[in-house]
Write an enzyme that holds these catalytic residues in place. Structure first.
Site, PDB file in Angstrom:
ATOM      1  CB  ILE A   1       9.813 -12.524  -1.701  1.00 22.32           C
ATOM      2  CG1 ILE A   1       8.810 -13.387  -0.935  1.00 22.32           C
ATOM      3  CG2 ILE A   1      11.224 -13.079  -1.517  1.00 22.32           C
ATOM      4  CD1 ILE A   1       9.050 -13.498   0.538  1.00 22.32           C
ATOM      5  N   PRO A   2      10.924  -9.654  -2.912  1.00 20.08           N
ATOM      6  CG  PRO A   2      10.833  -9.307  -5.219  1.00 20.08           C
ATOM      7  CD  PRO A   2      10.029  -9.824  -4.076  1.00 20.08           C
ATOM      8  CB  VAL A   3      10.251  -4.980  -0.885  1.00 13.99           C
ATOM      9  CG1 VAL A   3      10.280  -4.064   0.323  1.00 13.99           C
ATOM     10  CG2 VAL A   3      10.142  -4.159  -2.157  1.00 13.99           C
ATOM     11  CG  HIS A   4      10.739 -10.068   3.599  1.00 10.97           C
ATOM     12  ND1 HIS A   4      10.551  -9.551   4.858  1.00 10.97           N
ATOM     13  CD2 HIS A   4      11.254 -11.307   3.773  1.00 10.97           C
ATOM     14  CE1 HIS A   4      10.913 -10.440   5.746  1.00 10.97           C
ATOM     15  NE2 HIS A   4      11.347 -11.519   5.129  1.00 10.97           N
TER      16      HIS A   4
ATOM     17  CG  HIS B   1       3.778   2.268   1.152  1.00 13.86           C
ATOM     18  ND1 HIS B   1       4.684   1.394   1.692  1.00 13.86           N
ATOM     19  CD2 HIS B   1       2.921   1.497   0.448  1.00 13.86           C
ATOM     20  CE1 HIS B   1       4.373   0.162   1.346  1.00 13.86           C
ATOM     21  NE2 HIS B   1       3.314   0.184   0.587  1.00 13.86           N
TER      22      HIS B   1
ATOM     23  CE1 TYR C   1     -15.220  15.824  -7.010  1.00 15.19           C
ATOM     24  CE2 TYR C   1     -15.676  16.761  -4.847  1.00 15.19           C
ATOM     25  CZ  TYR C   1     -16.081  16.470  -6.137  1.00 15.19           C
ATOM     26  OH  TYR C   1     -17.336  16.811  -6.540  1.00 15.19           O
TER      27      TYR C   1
ATOM     28  CD1 TRP D   1       2.369  -5.983   7.240  1.00 14.44           C
ATOM     29  CD2 TRP D   1       2.916  -5.163   5.238  1.00 14.44           C
ATOM     30  NE1 TRP D   1       1.394  -5.078   6.874  1.00 14.44           N
ATOM     31  CE2 TRP D   1       1.703  -4.559   5.656  1.00 14.44           C
ATOM     32  CE3 TRP D   1       3.434  -4.799   4.000  1.00 14.44           C
ATOM     33  CZ2 TRP D   1       1.020  -3.622   4.878  1.00 14.44           C
ATOM     34  CZ3 TRP D   1       2.757  -3.867   3.237  1.00 14.44           C
ATOM     35  CH2 TRP D   1       1.574  -3.286   3.665  1.00 14.44           C
TER      36      TRP D   1
END
Lengths: 460, 460
Positions: B352-355, B388, B450, B347
């Site tokens: 890397i940008p989010v991290h 998320h 569904y 993770w």
């Protein structure tokens, strides 16, 4: 940032900022200020390439191997589950017995194998006569040839004329006779060489015999003969290297492997191989090419797994078990064929007993007779193709030459791979030929067998 | 063989036997004799272990990697062929447009994205006021918080109330707004830190400004703001490292990859993912567990491949393309997550940008406020889980918490893997969690969607 940095760096270096900031900036509350300084000057971005760019020079993809293993296990777990859902449990150990026996009061394969002792004795007594000079070399060679050709012909006749012989029993008996043929051929050759040496030595020097080692003709005993017959090698030698003792734990492990892998093989064949082959018959009769290829690839996975397990079961577990039991020292039954980068390397390294025999009793004698290397190599493949065909066609009572052609195709394939593919590409080509080649031959035979025995009678 | 050998060896060594044998044994015909001598004394067997025995010390299994690759390609080729035979060609590029547009005269997602400029301007003008002191820090923080929370809430309201918004268009708009939220949060933080430093510096020393670098408040321009908005990073900096020039070949290769992989992604989803998911609905409604697992494993392969291709497409091709175009120097968009042996390492290294953003603007500030490492790490996962869920639930208009739980499960999973698995086992565990975890979440959402949209109305 240049000049600013030079003032602040000594302040941040070495000491804990939490402590030092109070002494330098006593008027600023610590955590509001130190973080920004740390973050702004330990710059968040720097000039660099992405790892996957070729410019980065990065090359550590060890995790990819684990990925491959995980993906293979998961996709095969799915296939296994799909198979179970589709067919239920098909494994039936009792059914195996019926493959060997049609009529429980008639055991033709076993009788045939017991009868093989006659040929062993014939070879031994011929050699004894030859050693004392009762038989001349020509007569001896003639008798050996008759003995050897009978070894090849008798089981064929039995299989073709005894109706209670099942295909599986026939394969088993034929394999035993083929091994016997190769062993006795080696026995004959080595004993002849020993006589040649004795003769040459008698003409030049008189030599003392070695006391601990067996020397010709002291080797011509029943004990020595049967040790060779049961030893896991096809090349006769007067004094085999012996291991110092029987390692009991090693023996038990090999025995466990033999029993477990045998079960696994039978289970995989019944559960996975048989239904896949049965499902393949329809596309092959309709000549539906895309479905044929799909079926072929579907069959390739279980077939290849079964072959790999068979390889380990036979060449590692069983042969090591027998060798440990007999204190036979030479355990080189295979070499690192899995790394082979050419087809020739594969054939020379996956089955060392046969390879050694071919080299010692067929290839080198041919070279000495002035045959070129290429022709000799092709001849080895030809003989190998003959025996593959022999072991398949006779039990199935179908002479289709698929196995023969499968082996002969290896010659141009070996040339192609050796010529055009190097390193990992060559290795991948060898794997592909193994994974794809075998199921093609299997499907060919099964298709023909199916047409002859299942469809033929009902149509006729 | 001892004493015999000592006499014969010098004869065989060095010179060609073919020549030497004539001189020593002139009465023996050469090829009948030299071969046996050579073969008998260059012993055919020697004491040795099998390669696969642990006692042999052999460890070269390089060929096994090639085997894995060949098996993976062949089994996926079969799946591909099976899929084509079963479903025909399902790829339809025109259909993609319909995913974004319900009504060709109404483009709500695009309007929403264009409208986002309002928030960018709001952040910039608030900062300008703050830099000259018109707004106090408290008012500034308040205005920023209003701005940021509107960025998160406006698209949710739009998606829920504008009926012409498709789920795919909504995901796209929400992703843009989420990125904008993270960027403007970073913008606000960095500018505040700059003011803190300016204030501290003014109190202690008067420093000269660097001439070539931008320094606060010189960065508060439209040009600087939009460079940051389009740059492939979430962390604001006053002076980003810049690459010296635009490499045209690099740019074209990345562009080609972007176009090609985009097509491949759409094709794989239409041809492989959609039919597999549709086939999975029945077992999931019947709660037939063995079939559910079979379907899950069947879905895992295309899902994982699509994720891998998406990873490369987004984090390597697209981000490098944008960075090259903007001469943005820091290309570290991912690190070697494929080798990760713990879930935490994965993770921390796949995005890397989010991290970097989480570390700089969330994790480190929390640590400084005295929160323990464990709690801070769990909080990062919580925020990540929120986003998320935000990106999935809102577009589907279903609040089911599967994505949220999927992320939160990572915390105990990370603990378990870190505690019990090392090296390659840890790496394999990370791969399994990736390969299996995603399709579970996908199937959960699709199943609920569904039931709600396809089955629900017809049942009701």
């Amino acid at each position: 940032m240049g000049p600013e940095q030079s003032h602040l760096v000594p302040l941040l270096k070495g000491s804990k900022p939490n402590v030092s900031c109070f002494s330098v900036f006593p008027h600023v509350w610590c955590h509001d200020f130190v973080i920004p300084v740390l973050i702004l000057f330990c710059s968040c971005h720097k000039l660099q390439e992405s790892l996957l760019s070729s410019a980065s020079g990065y090359s550590n993809y060890r995790g990819i191997l684990n990925w491959c293993v995980v993906m293979l296990i998961l996709s095969n777990a799915r296939l296994f589950l799909e198979n179970l859902i589709k067919y239920g449990i098909l494994v039936d150990p009792i059914q195996v017995i019926s493959l060997f026996l049609k009529d429980p009061y008639s055991w033709p394969a076993l009788c045939l194998i017991i009868f093989s002792n006659v040929f062993i004795m014939a070879a031994l007594y011929t050699e004894r006569r030859l050693s004392v000079g009762t038989f001349g070399e020509r007569l001896g060679t003639f008798l050996h040839l008759i003995n050897l050709s009978t070894i090849l012909c008798l089981p064929v006749a039995t299989v073709l004329f005894v109706s209670s012989m099942t295909p599986v029993g026939a394969v088993f008996a034929l394999a035993v006779y083929t091994i016997l043929f190769l062993k006795l051929y080696s026995y004959k050759d080595v004993n002849r060489w020993c006589r040649d040496i004795r003769q040459a030595r008698a003409a030049s020097w008189g030599l003392r015999e070695a006391s601990t080692q067996v020397s010709y003709p002291g080797n011509l005993t029943h004990r020595d003969m049967y040790y060779f017959i049961f030893a896991p090698t096809l090349c006769y030698e007067l004094n085999f290297p012996r291991s110092p003792r029987i390692r009991k734990r090693f023996l038990l492990r090999r025995l466990f492997e033999m029993v477990f892998l045998m079960q696994l093989l039978v289970g995989l064949i019944q559960q996975w191989m048989v239904p896949t082959i049965q499902n393949s018959m329809k596309p092959f009769q309709d000549m539906d090419f895309s479905r044929m290829i799909e079926r072929l690839l579907k069959l390739a996975v279980p077939n290849h797994l079964i072959w790999l397990i068979f390889f380990y079961w036979f060449f590692h577990s069983s042969m090591n078990f027998v060798a440990e039991l007999m204190q036979f020292g030479d355990r080189e039954f295979y070499r690192d064929w899995w790394n082979s980068e050419t087809v020739t390397y594969f054939w020379a390294n996956w089955n060392i007993p046969v390879h050694k025999w071919c080299l010692r009793h067929f290839y080198k004698p041919m070279l000495k007779r002035g045959v070129s290397k290429r022709v000799a190599q092709a001849a080895v493949f030809l003989v190998s193709a003959f025996f593959h065909e022999y072991l398949v066609s006779v039990p199935l009572k179908m002479f289709r030459l698929w196995a023969f052609m499968g082996m002969m195709v290896q010659v141009p394939l070996a040339w192609f791979v050796g010529q055009f593919l190097r390193g990992n590409y060559g290795n991948a080509a060898v794997w592909i030929s193994l994974i794809i080649g075998q199921p093609i031959a299997v499907l060919m035979y099964v298709h023909d067998y199916y047409v002859l025995h299942v469809q033929g009678p009902s149509a006729g």
